[in-house]
Design a protein around this motif. Sequence first.
Motif, PDB file in Angstrom:
ATOM      1  N   GLU A  38       0.839  -1.207   0.000  1.00 21.94           N
ATOM      2  CA  GLU A  38       0.000   0.000   0.000  1.00 21.94           C
ATOM      3  C   GLU A  38       0.869   1.252   0.000  1.00 21.94           C
ATOM      4  O   GLU A  38       2.015   1.222   0.464  1.00 21.94           O
ATOM      5  CB  GLU A  38      -0.918  -0.001   1.219  1.00 21.94           C
ATOM      6  N   PRO A  39       0.351   2.384  -0.494  1.00 21.17           N
ATOM      7  CA  PRO A  39       1.120   3.632  -0.529  1.00 21.17           C
ATOM      8  C   PRO A  39       1.547   4.077   0.869  1.00 21.17           C
ATOM      9  O   PRO A  39       0.880   3.787   1.866  1.00 21.17           O
ATOM     10  CB  PRO A  39       0.136   4.641  -1.139  1.00 21.17           C
ATOM     11  N   PRO A  40       2.662   4.807   0.935  1.00 20.36           N
ATOM     12  CA  PRO A  40       3.178   5.261   2.231  1.00 20.36           C
ATOM     13  C   PRO A  40       2.335   6.387   2.833  1.00 20.36           C
ATOM     14  O   PRO A  40       1.571   7.054   2.140  1.00 20.36           O
ATOM     15  CB  PRO A  40       4.582   5.774   1.889  1.00 20.36           C
ATOM     16  N   VAL A  41       2.520   6.580   4.124  1.00 26.70           N
ATOM     17  CA  VAL A  41       1.968   7.743   4.813  1.00 26.70           C
ATOM     18  C   VAL A  41       2.692   8.958   4.245  1.00 26.70           C
ATOM     19  O   VAL A  41       3.914   8.912   4.029  1.00 26.70           O
ATOM     20  CB  VAL A  41       2.202   7.641   6.340  1.00 26.70           C
ATOM     21  N   ALA A  42       1.958  10.025   3.980  1.00 23.40           N
ATOM     22  CA  ALA A  42       2.556  11.224   3.391  1.00 23.40           C
ATOM     23  C   ALA A  42       3.668  11.773   4.287  1.00 23.40           C
ATOM     24  O   ALA A  42       3.580  11.737   5.519  1.00 23.40           O
ATOM     25  CB  ALA A  42       1.493  12.290   3.182  1.00 23.40           C
ATOM     26  N   GLU A  43       4.725  12.284   3.650  1.00 20.84           N
ATOM     27  CA  GLU A  43       5.896  12.802   4.365  1.00 20.84           C
ATOM     28  C   GLU A  43       5.522  13.873   5.396  1.00 20.84           C
ATOM     29  O   GLU A  43       6.038  13.880   6.511  1.00 20.84           O
ATOM     30  CB  GLU A  43       6.875  13.363   3.337  1.00 20.84           C
ATOM     31  N   ASP A  99      10.459  15.728  14.719  1.00 23.14           N
ATOM     32  CA  ASP A  99      10.243  16.512  13.514  1.00 23.14           C
ATOM     33  C   ASP A  99      10.944  15.888  12.306  1.00 23.14           C
ATOM     34  O   ASP A  99      11.474  16.579  11.452  1.00 23.14           O
ATOM     35  CB  ASP A  99      10.694  17.966  13.714  1.00 23.14           C
ATOM     36  N   ARG A 100      10.933  14.560  12.239  1.00 20.68           N
ATOM     37  CA  ARG A 100      11.552  13.853  11.124  1.00 20.68           C
ATOM     38  C   ARG A 100      10.498  13.544  10.074  1.00 20.68           C
ATOM     39  O   ARG A 100       9.358  13.210  10.403  1.00 20.68           O
ATOM     40  CB  ARG A 100      12.176  12.547  11.612  1.00 20.68           C
ATOM     41  N   SER A 101      10.873  13.610   8.830  1.00 23.47           N
ATOM     42  CA  SER A 101       9.954  13.266   7.749  1.00 23.47           C
ATOM     43  C   SER A 101      10.148  11.830   7.266  1.00 23.47           C
ATOM     44  O   SER A 101       9.428  11.371   6.386  1.00 23.47           O
ATOM     45  CB  SER A 101      10.131  14.231   6.579  1.00 23.47           C
ATOM     46  N   ASP A 102      11.121  11.123   7.844  1.00 21.81           N
ATOM     47  CA  ASP A 102      11.449   9.774   7.385  1.00 21.81           C
ATOM     48  C   ASP A 102      11.121   8.666   8.381  1.00 21.81           C
ATOM     49  O   ASP A 102      11.181   7.499   8.039  1.00 21.81           O
ATOM     50  CB  ASP A 102      12.932   9.686   7.026  1.00 21.81           C
ATOM     51  N   VAL A 129       7.954   2.919  11.677  1.00 20.47           N
ATOM     52  CA  VAL A 129       7.446   3.336  10.376  1.00 20.47           C
ATOM     53  C   VAL A 129       8.561   4.136   9.706  1.00 20.47           C
ATOM     54  O   VAL A 129       8.980   5.172  10.229  1.00 20.47           O
ATOM     55  CB  VAL A 129       6.159   4.164  10.514  1.00 20.47           C
ATOM     56  N   VAL A 130       9.072   3.629   8.597  1.00 21.30           N
ATOM     57  CA  VAL A 130      10.219   4.220   7.913  1.00 21.30           C
ATOM     58  C   VAL A 130       9.802   4.606   6.495  1.00 21.30           C
ATOM     59  O   VAL A 130       9.210   3.786   5.778  1.00 21.30           O
ATOM     60  CB  VAL A 130      11.408   3.233   7.879  1.00 21.30           C
ATOM     61  N   GLN A 131      10.100   5.853   6.128  1.00 21.63           N
ATOM     62  CA  GLN A 131       9.700   6.366   4.817  1.00 21.63           C
ATOM     63  C   GLN A 131       8.195   6.187   4.600  1.00 21.63           C
ATOM     64  O   GLN A 131       7.741   5.913   3.489  1.00 21.63           O
ATOM     65  CB  GLN A 131      10.497   5.703   3.694  1.00 21.63           C
ATOM     66  N   GLY A 132       7.437   6.312   5.690  1.00 22.57           N
ATOM     67  CA  GLY A 132       5.987   6.235   5.602  1.00 22.57           C
ATOM     68  C   GLY A 132       5.415   4.837   5.523  1.00 22.57           C
ATOM     69  O   GLY A 132       4.213   4.660   5.324  1.00 22.57           O
ATOM     70  N   ARG A 133       6.265   3.812   5.692  1.00 20.25           N
ATOM     71  CA  ARG A 133       5.808   2.424   5.561  1.00 20.25           C
ATOM     72  C   ARG A 133       6.094   1.621   6.829  1.00 20.25           C
ATOM     73  O   ARG A 133       7.128   1.804   7.466  1.00 20.25           O
ATOM     74  CB  ARG A 133       6.520   1.742   4.395  1.00 20.25           C
TER      75      ARG A 133
END
Length: 135
Positions: A63-68, A78-81, A103-107
């Motif tokens: 499935e698609p990742p969680v948005a950055e 405050d990390r986006s990754d 959860v890494v890179q939204g996955r």
Amino acid sequence: MDVGEPIWQELDGPRDLTKDERRLLERMVGVVGEPALQRQLDVAVVTARCCCGCSSVRLHSTEPPVAEGRVRQLSRLDRSDHFSVDARSRAPGLTDVHVVLHVVQGRVEELELFAGEGIAVPLADLADPTDVTVA
């Protein structure tokens, strides 16, 4: 494990989550309240296990990742990754089990079950996680 040894042992092929892995992950993901994460969990599979002997597993979802931007909101640093969902649990003979969904890179990346280096956690006997926080 010695320094330099691989952390993960790849499975011969992906396997479905066990009912106990799913139970833990459902509880953790439910606290986050992020639909994209729930969709990932719905189809997540296990692709590797930790080599140290603990019960941690590496996860994969198509499935698609969680948005950055949403990842950044959920991360206390405050990390986006990366963000994690942390909890505590217990099992017979194990009074403090640290349960973490990374959860890494939204996955969904890893379900970590830590009761000490190399200590296997009996998931069937593991109490539902408490003190669940998103960081």
